[in-house]
Design a protein around this motif. Structure first.
Motif, mmCIF file in Angstrom:
data_model
loop_
_atom_site.group_PDB
_atom_site.id
_atom_site.type_symbol
_atom_site.label_atom_id
_atom_site.label_comp_id
_atom_site.label_asym_id
_atom_site.label_seq_id
_atom_site.Cartn_x
_atom_site.Cartn_y
_atom_site.Cartn_z
ATOM 1 N N ARG A 219 0.813 -1.217 0.000
ATOM 2 C CA ARG A 219 0.000 0.000 0.000
ATOM 3 C C ARG A 219 0.844 1.263 0.000
ATOM 4 O O ARG A 219 0.439 2.277 -0.579
ATOM 5 N N GLN A 220 2.022 1.213 0.668
ATOM 6 C CA GLN A 220 2.820 2.415 0.802
ATOM 7 C C GLN A 220 3.930 2.536 -0.243
ATOM 8 O O GLN A 220 4.466 3.624 -0.440
ATOM 9 N N VAL A 221 4.291 1.423 -0.887
ATOM 10 C CA VAL A 221 5.413 1.468 -1.836
ATOM 11 C C VAL A 221 5.008 0.947 -3.211
ATOM 12 O O VAL A 221 5.083 1.658 -4.214
ATOM 13 N N THR A 222 4.590 -0.326 -3.254
ATOM 14 C CA THR A 222 4.383 -0.968 -4.555
ATOM 15 C C THR A 222 3.321 -0.252 -5.384
ATOM 16 O O THR A 222 3.554 0.119 -6.546
ATOM 17 N N GLN A 223 2.139 -0.074 -4.821
ATOM 18 C CA GLN A 223 1.062 0.567 -5.579
ATOM 19 C C GLN A 223 1.382 2.023 -5.935
ATOM 20 O O GLN A 223 1.210 2.427 -7.097
ATOM 21 N N PRO A 224 1.875 2.846 -4.979
ATOM 22 C CA PRO A 224 2.248 4.213 -5.370
ATOM 23 C C PRO A 224 3.346 4.257 -6.426
ATOM 24 O O PRO A 224 3.291 5.079 -7.343
ATOM 25 N N ALA A 242 1.064 15.484 -17.478
ATOM 26 C CA ALA A 242 0.585 14.328 -16.722
ATOM 27 C C ALA A 242 0.736 14.579 -15.227
ATOM 28 O O ALA A 242 1.727 15.137 -14.774
ATOM 29 N N GLN A 243 -0.320 14.188 -14.466
ATOM 30 C CA GLN A 243 -0.305 14.407 -13.026
ATOM 31 C C GLN A 243 0.538 13.344 -12.342
ATOM 32 O O GLN A 243 0.365 12.152 -12.559
ATOM 33 N N LEU A 244 1.450 13.793 -11.494
ATOM 34 C CA LEU A 244 2.311 12.891 -10.728
ATOM 35 C C LEU A 244 1.838 12.931 -9.275
ATOM 36 O O LEU A 244 2.157 13.854 -8.521
ATOM 37 N N ARG A 245 1.036 11.934 -8.890
ATOM 38 C CA ARG A 245 0.437 11.925 -7.559
ATOM 39 C C ARG A 245 1.483 11.513 -6.524
ATOM 40 O O ARG A 245 2.123 10.485 -6.664
ATOM 41 N N ALA A 246 1.581 12.351 -5.487
ATOM 42 C CA ALA A 246 2.499 12.044 -4.395
ATOM 43 C C ALA A 246 1.713 11.348 -3.294
ATOM 44 O O ALA A 246 0.882 11.959 -2.625
ATOM 45 N N GLU A 254 8.589 11.786 -1.731
ATOM 46 C CA GLU A 254 9.733 12.624 -2.105
ATOM 47 C C GLU A 254 10.192 12.326 -3.520
ATOM 48 O O GLU A 254 10.550 13.240 -4.282
ATOM 49 N N LEU A 255 10.182 11.036 -3.881
ATOM 50 C CA LEU A 255 10.551 10.673 -5.248
ATOM 51 C C LEU A 255 9.583 11.280 -6.250
ATOM 52 O O LEU A 255 9.993 11.814 -7.286
ATOM 53 N N ALA A 256 8.278 11.215 -5.942
ATOM 54 C CA ALA A 256 7.283 11.814 -6.834
ATOM 55 C C ALA A 256 7.508 13.314 -6.950
ATOM 56 O O ALA A 256 7.389 13.897 -8.042
ATOM 57 N N GLY A 257 7.859 13.952 -5.834
ATOM 58 C CA GLY A 257 8.131 15.381 -5.897
ATOM 59 C C GLY A 257 9.341 15.701 -6.754
ATOM 60 O O GLY A 257 9.337 16.671 -7.516
ATOM 61 N N ASP A 258 10.393 14.872 -6.649
ATOM 62 C CA ASP A 258 11.589 15.090 -7.467
ATOM 63 C C ASP A 258 11.285 14.905 -8.951
ATOM 64 O O ASP A 258 11.750 15.681 -9.797
ATOM 65 N N VAL A 259 10.509 13.848 -9.264
ATOM 66 C CA VAL A 259 10.144 13.630 -10.668
ATOM 67 C C VAL A 259 9.295 14.779 -11.191
ATOM 68 O O VAL A 259 9.467 15.245 -12.326
ATOM 69 N N ALA A 260 8.371 15.248 -10.356
ATOM 70 C CA ALA A 260 7.538 16.372 -10.775
ATOM 71 C C ALA A 260 8.374 17.627 -10.992
ATOM 72 O O ALA A 260 8.158 18.382 -11.950
ATOM 73 N N ALA A 261 9.355 17.859 -10.105
ATOM 74 C CA ALA A 261 10.222 19.019 -10.280
ATOM 75 C C ALA A 261 11.022 18.914 -11.568
ATOM 76 O O ALA A 261 11.203 19.896 -12.291
ATOM 77 N N MET A 262 11.494 17.700 -11.874
ATOM 78 C CA MET A 262 12.230 17.495 -13.123
ATOM 79 C C MET A 262 11.329 17.744 -14.318
ATOM 80 O O MET A 262 11.726 18.388 -15.289
ATOM 81 N N ARG A 263 10.062 17.238 -14.222
ATOM 82 C CA ARG A 263 9.115 17.458 -15.322
ATOM 83 C C ARG A 263 8.834 18.940 -15.521
ATOM 84 O O ARG A 263 8.826 19.449 -16.655
ATOM 85 N N ASP A 264 8.642 19.668 -14.413
ATOM 86 C CA ASP A 264 8.359 21.099 -14.521
ATOM 87 C C ASP A 264 9.554 21.858 -15.084
ATOM 88 O O ASP A 264 9.394 22.809 -15.858
ATOM 89 N N ARG A 265 10.755 21.419 -14.685
ATOM 90 C CA ARG A 265 11.957 22.078 -15.217
ATOM 91 C C ARG A 265 12.083 21.845 -16.723
ATOM 92 O O ARG A 265 12.430 22.757 -17.489
ATOM 93 N N LEU A 266 11.799 20.616 -17.142
ATOM 94 C CA LEU A 266 11.836 20.315 -18.577
ATOM 95 C C LEU A 266 10.825 21.162 -19.338
ATOM 96 O O LEU A 266 11.110 21.678 -20.423
ATOM 97 N N LEU A 267 9.641 21.296 -18.764
ATOM 98 C CA LEU A 267 8.604 22.073 -19.434
ATOM 99 C C LEU A 267 8.996 23.534 -19.518
ATOM 100 O O LEU A 267 8.805 24.190 -20.550
ATOM 101 N N ALA A 268 9.570 24.060 -18.404
ATOM 102 C CA ALA A 268 9.952 25.470 -18.396
ATOM 103 C C ALA A 268 11.085 25.745 -19.370
ATOM 104 O O ALA A 268 11.159 26.828 -19.964
ATOM 105 N N ASP A 269 11.991 24.764 -19.544
ATOM 106 C CA ASP A 269 13.161 24.969 -20.412
ATOM 107 C C ASP A 269 12.943 24.487 -21.837
ATOM 108 O O ASP A 269 13.877 24.513 -22.642
#
Length: 551
Positions: A219-224, A242-246, A254-269
């Protein structure tokens, strides 16, 4: 397009991380294992002790039963002898009397082992001693022929009373041992029950902890992670909205937040990247044009074969070049140069020197004069731009080679006749003047003439080949170069320069090159032995790392 906020900042800060949860669960499981295992071990030891006690008590009761049997055998034999007077009937009586000491000894040891009442055994022995004294008197009377006395009712009743005392003492002792045995049986049963319950309980607790751990992990690792992976794949496919649910454990969030930050950086650049790609495309066309211009001229002379390869340093424009120039009929000029540094400035300077030297060779027809003329034109070049250049002219008519060297590594003149594995004979063609630079404008370069007959060859190279270093700092050097030449067939120039290039790269033990590697081989061939039209035309080296251009 950011991370979906499923919790408040306070809730997020108050949550326990999955690492701590798993550490706590592991510690709890270890505690259960230690306590449960300790209880099982202690219970097993106690059960073993109780079973040993029960075994000793059983043996003590068996010894008591054996003692009573011996008494009964004596009493039966005595009664038969008193009734019949037949001596044979006393055999059981006498045999039992001989065996009684051993049986009593075993019983006494058994009583001491189980904590029984030894005094009760002494009471039993005293009762038997009184009966035995009576029995001995009766046996003696019958032996004297006095059968009437032993057969009387009074005498018989006395014997019965004495033997009943023996039986009563034995029953008391047996009852005592039976009580001890029953207590041991109850203790054994209790310990067996506790052993089963503790083992089953420990296994059940571990199974419960394992199940809870698996549930938490799912519930806390595999499914998320599965949902995050799906969203990440959509981002990779180009869906930057695409929505990255944390969700789940804090580490996964934290991993979802890092991926989302990377996605936002890619979009901005993204727009900036498109602009950069457009600029790179324009620059790439310019780079290709410079590389194309650095290709050697198609100069050739019958009887001279040129074989070369140029491997540029990893990811940069080459600062090396080589060129062939037909000076006159039967005379071929060969130029190998190395501009300091890499990149566009060095490549443009190399391109200028290439064309200037080709023009100077056609004009002056001599290597030294060509270098002198070109250096005189470099007064406008910054002092930090300089080059080393080797220039030679092969004259098939006179069978000579004239060289001038502007600070370049000495070329190797290899005479004909050497075979692979027989050693390398060579003559070095050292510098005949300084390197080409604006600070030596007006300098004059000498030139040296050498015999260059059929089968002779010349190998020239840039310093990148010699200075190829191993991880421990050892240079490839002239020794490495000669070793590669010595084991390669001299009649195959392409194979020879490939062997040198491969050895230099293996010596460095790296997949790329830190400096340009250029090798040019000049072979004087037999004229008339082949069609001059079939002679190979020098091919410009491809300035990409790992290429093997050959002419």
């Amino acid at each position: 397009m950011g991370v979906a906020p499923w919790w408040s900042a306070r809730e997020s800060a108050g949550r326990v991380s999955l690492t701590r949860r798993l550490s706590g669960a592991s510690l709890l499981a270890l505690l259960v294992l230690v306590l449960g295992g300790g209880l099982v071990v202690v219970t097993a030891q106690q059960l073993g002790t109780a079973q040993q006690q029960l075994t000793r008590e059983t043996r003590a009761r068996q010894a008591t039963s054996d003692l009573l049997r011996q008494y009964v055998d004596q009493e039966t034999g005595l009664r038969g002898y008193l009734l019949t007077g037949e001596v044979e009937l006393l055999a059981p009586y006498e045999l039992a009397q001989r065996q009684l000491p051993g049986v009593r000894r075993d019983l006494r040891e058994g009583l001491r082992a189980v904590g029984g009442d030894v005094a009760q055994l002494e009471t039993l022995e005293q009762a038997h001693a009184e009966w035995y004294a009576y029995a001995q008197e009766q046996v003696a009377a019958v032996g004297r022929g006095e059968r009437a006395g032993p057969s009387s009712i009074g005498t018989t009743m006395l014997g019965k009373t004495l033997f009943d005392d023996v039986r009563s003492a034995e029953e008391t002792l047996d009852a005592q041992l039976e009580g001890l045995q029953e207590a041991s049986q109850r203790e054994t049963h209790r310990l067996q029950t506790r052993l089963v319950v503790s083992t089953a309980g420990g296994l059940a607790a571990l199974a419960l902890l394992l199940g809870l751990g698996s549930l938490v992990t799912v519930r806390q690792v595999t499914q998320p992670l599965r949902r995050l992976a799906g969203a990440t794949r959509r981002v990779a496919d180009g869906d930057l909205s695409a929505q990255l649910r944390a969700e789940g454990a804090s580490e996964v969030r934290e991993l979802a937040g890092d991926v989302a930050a990377m996605r936002d950086r890619l979009l901005a650049d993204l727009d900036r990247t498109r602009q950069a790609l457009g600029a790179l495309d324009q620059e790439d066309r310019a780079v290709r044009a410079v590389r194309q211009a650095l290709l050697p001229s198609p100069g050739r002379v019958e009887g001279v074969r040129i074989t070369a390869r140029l491997d540029a340093a990893e990811g940069v424009l080459a600062g090396d070049w080589y060129d062939t120039v037909q000076v006159a009929t039967g005379r071929l000029g060969v130029v190998v140069g190395d501009v300091a540094g890499h990149g566009p400035y060095s490549a443009v300077f190399a391109l200028r020197l290439k064309h200037s030297l080709a023009t100077a060779l056609r004009t002056h027809a001599h290597p030294g004069a060509a270098l002198t003329a070109v250096c005189a034109e470099l007064r406008d070049v910054p002092a930090e731009l300089f080059a080393t250049v080797f220039v030679c002219v092969v004259d098939t008519g006179t069978g000579t080679l004239v060289h001038a060297n502007a600070g370049h590594p000495p070329a190797l003149l290899l005479p004909a006749g050497d075979e692979a594995g027989t050693g390398v004979r060579f003559e070095e063609l050292p510098p005949t003047g300084p390197l080409l630079s604006s600070i030596v404008a007006g300098e004059v370069w000498e030139e040296v003439e050498h015999p260059f007959g059929t089968g002779d060859s010349l190998l020239t190279f840039t310093d990148g080949v010699l200075e190829s270093r191993s991880p421990d700092g050892v240079e490839f050097g002239l020794d490495g170069l000669l070793a590669a030449i010595g084991r390669t067939p001299r009649q195959d120039p392409a194979r020879l320069i490939d062997a040198v290039a491969a050895d230099a790269l293996r010596h460095a033990r790296t997949p790329g090159r830190r400096d340009d590697h250029t090798l040019v081989h000049v072979l004087r061939e037999i004229v008339g032995g082949r069609d001059p039209a079939a002679l190979p035309v020098p091919v410009l080296p491809v300035a990409t790392a790992g290429g093997t251009p050959r002419g």
